[in-house]
Design a protein around this motif. Structure first.
Motif, PDB file in Angstrom:
ATOM      1  N   ALA A  63     -11.101  16.556  -9.272  1.00 56.04           N
ATOM      2  CA  ALA A  63     -11.530  15.608  -8.440  1.00 56.04           C
ATOM      3  C   ALA A  63     -12.093  14.416  -9.023  1.00 56.04           C
ATOM      4  O   ALA A  63     -11.912  13.277  -8.509  1.00 56.04           O
ATOM      5  N   SER A  64     -12.747  14.446 -10.215  1.00 54.39           N
ATOM      6  CA  SER A  64     -13.058  13.236 -11.002  1.00 54.39           C
ATOM      7  C   SER A  64     -11.847  12.325 -11.212  1.00 54.39           C
ATOM      8  O   SER A  64     -11.928  11.004 -11.023  1.00 54.39           O
ATOM      9  N   SER A  65     -10.598  12.894 -11.663  1.00 52.87           N
ATOM     10  CA  SER A  65      -9.447  12.066 -11.734  1.00 52.87           C
ATOM     11  C   SER A  65      -9.116  11.744 -10.385  1.00 52.87           C
ATOM     12  O   SER A  65      -8.602  10.477 -10.416  1.00 52.87           O
ATOM     13  N   ALA A  66      -8.948  12.480  -9.289  1.00 58.64           N
ATOM     14  CA  ALA A  66      -8.287  11.958  -8.271  1.00 58.64           C
ATOM     15  C   ALA A  66      -9.195  10.986  -7.469  1.00 58.64           C
ATOM     16  O   ALA A  66      -8.557   9.983  -6.914  1.00 58.64           O
ATOM     17  N   TYR A  67     -10.477  11.281  -7.499  1.00 59.68           N
ATOM     18  CA  TYR A  67     -11.394  10.098  -6.659  1.00 59.68           C
ATOM     19  C   TYR A  67     -11.829   8.949  -7.559  1.00 59.68           C
ATOM     20  O   TYR A  67     -11.960   7.823  -6.978  1.00 59.68           O
ATOM     21  N   PHE A  68     -11.964   9.154  -8.572  1.00 58.11           N
ATOM     22  CA  PHE A  68     -12.412   8.328  -9.689  1.00 58.11           C
ATOM     23  C   PHE A  68     -11.596   7.714 -10.734  1.00 58.11           C
ATOM     24  O   PHE A  68     -12.266   6.757 -11.623  1.00 58.11           O
ATOM     25  N   ASN A  69     -10.685   8.147 -10.921  1.00 56.42           N
ATOM     26  CA  ASN A  69      -9.774   7.982 -12.221  1.00 56.42           C
ATOM     27  C   ASN A  69     -10.335   7.911 -13.491  1.00 56.42           C
ATOM     28  O   ASN A  69     -10.295   7.086 -14.404  1.00 56.42           O
ATOM     29  N   LYS A  70     -11.309   8.839 -13.303  1.00 55.92           N
ATOM     30  CA  LYS A  70     -12.042   9.177 -14.909  1.00 55.92           C
ATOM     31  C   LYS A  70     -12.019  10.844 -15.122  1.00 55.92           C
ATOM     32  O   LYS A  70     -11.924  11.325 -14.413  1.00 55.92           O
ATOM     33  N   ASP A  71     -12.361  10.904 -16.503  1.00 54.83           N
ATOM     34  CA  ASP A  71     -12.741  12.112 -17.100  1.00 54.83           C
ATOM     35  C   ASP A  71     -14.010  12.663 -16.414  1.00 54.83           C
ATOM     36  O   ASP A  71     -14.931  11.689 -16.315  1.00 54.83           O
ATOM     37  N   VAL A  72     -14.113  13.921 -16.063  1.00 55.88           N
ATOM     38  CA  VAL A  72     -15.438  14.286 -15.545  1.00 55.88           C
ATOM     39  C   VAL A  72     -16.603  14.115 -16.540  1.00 55.88           C
ATOM     40  O   VAL A  72     -17.669  13.732 -16.071  1.00 55.88           O
ATOM     41  N   THR A  73     -16.274  13.907 -17.950  1.00 54.93           N
ATOM     42  CA  THR A  73     -17.483  13.663 -18.671  1.00 54.93           C
ATOM     43  C   THR A  73     -17.896  12.052 -18.637  1.00 54.93           C
ATOM     44  O   THR A  73     -19.138  11.709 -19.133  1.00 54.93           O
ATOM     45  N   ASN A  74     -17.216  11.079 -17.869  1.00 56.78           N
ATOM     46  CA  ASN A  74     -17.473   9.897 -18.026  1.00 56.78           C
ATOM     47  C   ASN A  74     -17.901   9.447 -16.560  1.00 56.78           C
ATOM     48  O   ASN A  74     -18.122   8.236 -16.259  1.00 56.78           O
ATOM     49  N   LEU A  75     -18.238  10.475 -15.586  1.00 53.35           N
ATOM     50  CA  LEU A  75     -18.865  10.151 -14.382  1.00 53.35           C
ATOM     51  C   LEU A  75     -20.351   9.780 -14.471  1.00 53.35           C
ATOM     52  O   LEU A  75     -20.860  10.062 -14.945  1.00 53.35           O
ATOM     53  N   THR A  76     -20.618   8.774 -13.443  1.00 51.38           N
ATOM     54  CA  THR A  76     -21.977   8.359 -13.058  1.00 51.38           C
ATOM     55  C   THR A  76     -22.786   9.442 -12.678  1.00 51.38           C
ATOM     56  O   THR A  76     -22.307  10.083 -11.913  1.00 51.38           O
ATOM     57  N   LEU A  77     -23.809   9.309 -12.588  1.00 53.46           N
ATOM     58  CA  LEU A  77     -24.727  10.187 -11.746  1.00 53.46           C
ATOM     59  C   LEU A  77     -24.630   9.960 -10.427  1.00 53.46           C
ATOM     60  O   LEU A  77     -24.324  10.936  -9.564  1.00 53.46           O
ATOM     61  N   ALA A  78     -24.209   8.656  -9.593  1.00 52.64           N
ATOM     62  CA  ALA A  78     -23.806   8.499  -8.544  1.00 52.64           C
ATOM     63  C   ALA A  78     -22.718   9.144  -8.173  1.00 52.64           C
ATOM     64  O   ALA A  78     -22.389   9.779  -6.875  1.00 52.64           O
ATOM     65  N   GLU A  79     -21.534   8.889  -8.959  1.00 49.86           N
ATOM     66  CA  GLU A  79     -20.321   9.863  -8.691  1.00 49.86           C
ATOM     67  C   GLU A  79     -20.290  11.100  -8.896  1.00 49.86           C
ATOM     68  O   GLU A  79     -19.658  11.970  -7.975  1.00 49.86           O
ATOM     69  N   SER A  80     -20.959  11.893  -9.583  1.00 49.22           N
ATOM     70  CA  SER A  80     -21.362  13.314  -9.496  1.00 49.22           C
ATOM     71  C   SER A  80     -21.937  13.811  -8.419  1.00 49.22           C
ATOM     72  O   SER A  80     -21.578  14.805  -8.046  1.00 49.22           O
ATOM     73  N   ALA A  81     -23.037  13.006  -7.957  1.00 42.07           N
ATOM     74  CA  ALA A  81     -23.526  13.495  -6.675  1.00 42.07           C
ATOM     75  C   ALA A  81     -22.546  13.365  -5.754  1.00 42.07           C
ATOM     76  O   ALA A  81     -22.405  14.353  -4.698  1.00 42.07           O
ATOM     77  N   PHE A  82     -21.766  12.332  -5.709  1.00 36.85           N
ATOM     78  CA  PHE A  82     -20.664  12.115  -4.702  1.00 36.85           C
ATOM     79  C   PHE A  82     -19.809  13.430  -4.543  1.00 36.85           C
ATOM     80  O   PHE A  82     -19.594  13.994  -3.689  1.00 36.85           O
ATOM     81  N   LEU A  83     -19.639  13.872  -5.930  1.00 37.57           N
ATOM     82  CA  LEU A  83     -18.610  15.116  -5.891  1.00 37.57           C
ATOM     83  C   LEU A  83     -19.234  16.419  -5.485  1.00 37.57           C
ATOM     84  O   LEU A  83     -18.794  17.173  -4.604  1.00 37.57           O
ATOM     85  N   ALA A  84     -20.498  16.045  -5.858  1.00 35.47           N
ATOM     86  CA  ALA A  84     -21.317  17.530  -5.710  1.00 35.47           C
ATOM     87  C   ALA A  84     -21.493  17.856  -4.040  1.00 35.47           C
ATOM     88  O   ALA A  84     -21.356  18.680  -3.345  1.00 35.47           O
ATOM     89  N   GLY A  85     -21.605  16.458  -3.286  1.00 34.03           N
ATOM     90  CA  GLY A  85     -21.598  16.581  -1.822  1.00 34.03           C
ATOM     91  C   GLY A  85     -20.299  16.920  -1.122  1.00 34.03           C
ATOM     92  O   GLY A  85     -20.688  17.391  -0.043  1.00 34.03           O
ATOM     93  N   LEU A  86     -19.302  16.755  -1.777  1.00 33.91           N
ATOM     94  CA  LEU A  86     -17.937  17.064  -1.404  1.00 33.91           C
ATOM     95  C   LEU A  86     -17.786  18.694  -1.022  1.00 33.91           C
ATOM     96  O   LEU A  86     -17.110  19.211  -0.147  1.00 33.91           O
ATOM     97  N   ILE A  87     -18.563  19.629  -1.984  1.00 35.50           N
ATOM     98  CA  ILE A  87     -18.254  20.928  -1.830  1.00 35.50           C
ATOM     99  C   ILE A  87     -18.526  21.481  -0.446  1.00 35.50           C
ATOM    100  O   ILE A  87     -17.818  22.537  -0.029  1.00 35.50           O
ATOM    101  N   ARG A  88     -19.445  21.208   0.188  1.00 38.36           N
ATOM    102  CA  ARG A  88     -19.793  21.589   1.479  1.00 38.36           C
ATOM    103  C   ARG A  88     -18.898  21.643   2.540  1.00 38.36           C
ATOM    104  O   ARG A  88     -18.655  22.781   3.104  1.00 38.36           O
ATOM    105  N   SER A  89     -18.089  20.550   2.621  1.00 34.84           N
ATOM    106  CA  SER A  89     -17.142  20.518   3.656  1.00 34.84           C
ATOM    107  C   SER A  89     -16.059  19.058   3.251  1.00 34.84           C
ATOM    108  O   SER A  89     -16.363  18.163   3.368  1.00 34.84           O
ATOM    109  N   PRO A  90     -15.104  19.516   2.090  1.00 40.93           N
ATOM    110  CA  PRO A  90     -14.449  18.481   1.859  1.00 40.93           C
ATOM    111  C   PRO A  90     -13.663  17.635   2.566  1.00 40.93           C
ATOM    112  O   PRO A  90     -13.634  16.173   2.497  1.00 40.93           O
ATOM    113  N   ASN A  91     -13.335  18.166   3.755  1.00 32.97           N
ATOM    114  CA  ASN A  91     -12.522  17.300   4.622  1.00 32.97           C
ATOM    115  C   ASN A  91     -13.522  16.878   5.561  1.00 32.97           C
ATOM    116  O   ASN A  91     -13.111  15.526   6.155  1.00 32.97           O
TER     117      ASN A  91
END
Length: 181
Positions: free
Chosen positions: A70-98
């Motif tokens: 997901a970090s690669s697909a959505y942000f073109n980044k390795d997961v270890t390089n995500l910002t807090l906002a990007e991490s929260a963004f991905l965490a928010g997808l879990i409930r309903s990705p579509n």
């Protein structure tokens, strides 16, 4: 229809070893396998496995599974390089990705990210000021549509790891996961 109620362990078992059908015929083996898994693995390891396989949406016809893809697909980044906002963004997808698909519903996905940040502040993981600052930042996915690594290869790797784990074998010497506990 009311959904939910499954533990992370149950979701992991369902996603890796069973079908998604919503029947007692699946639910009973799921509960049994979950108990076995919880007796053989630490909660951190179960959470690691879950984070590396959870469905996070689709891109260019490919399923995005786990925070690494997901970090690669959505942000073109390795997961270890995500910002807090990007991490929260991905965490928010879990409930309903579509429902929270950032490519088609960026406003909805951003609102969900903000809910995650608020929850983190309420739990004391971050301060209210940090949440406010991160909510003010723009968090939009990268525009490229590069497919994630082969789903077939990923599935084979996960099935092999799960089989070893269910047999109680130590995987510490195995190749590292994307997210480790």
């Amino acid at each position: 229809a009311r959904q939910g109620g499954s533990s992370i362990t149950q979701q992991l078992v369902k996603n890796l070893l069973l079908s998604p059908e919503q029947t007692w015929r699946r639910k009973i083996p799921e509960a049994y396998m979950s108990i076995i898994l919880e007796t053989r693995l630490r909660k951190e390891k179960i959470f690691e496995l879950y984070c590396n396989q959870v469905y996070m949406g689709q891109q260019a016809g490919f399923s995005i599974n786990g925070f690494g893809e997901a970090s690669s697909a959505y942000f073109n980044k390795d997961v270890t390089n995500l910002t807090l906002a990007e991490s929260a963004f991905l965490a928010g997808l879990i409930r309903s990705p579509n429902r929270y698909n950032p490519y088609t519903k960026l406003d909805t996905a951003t609102a969900r990210r903000n809910q995650v940040l608020d929850s983190m502040a309420e739990a004391g993981a971050i301060t209210q000021d940090e949440a406010k600052a991160r909510k003010a930042s723009a968090t939009a996915p990268a525009s490229s549509f590069l497919p994630p690594p082969s789903s077939f290869d990923s599935t084979i790797r996960w099935m092999t790891r799960v089989a070893h784990l269910l047999r109680g074998e130590d995987l510490e010497a195995s190749p590292a996961s994307v997210i480790e506990a």
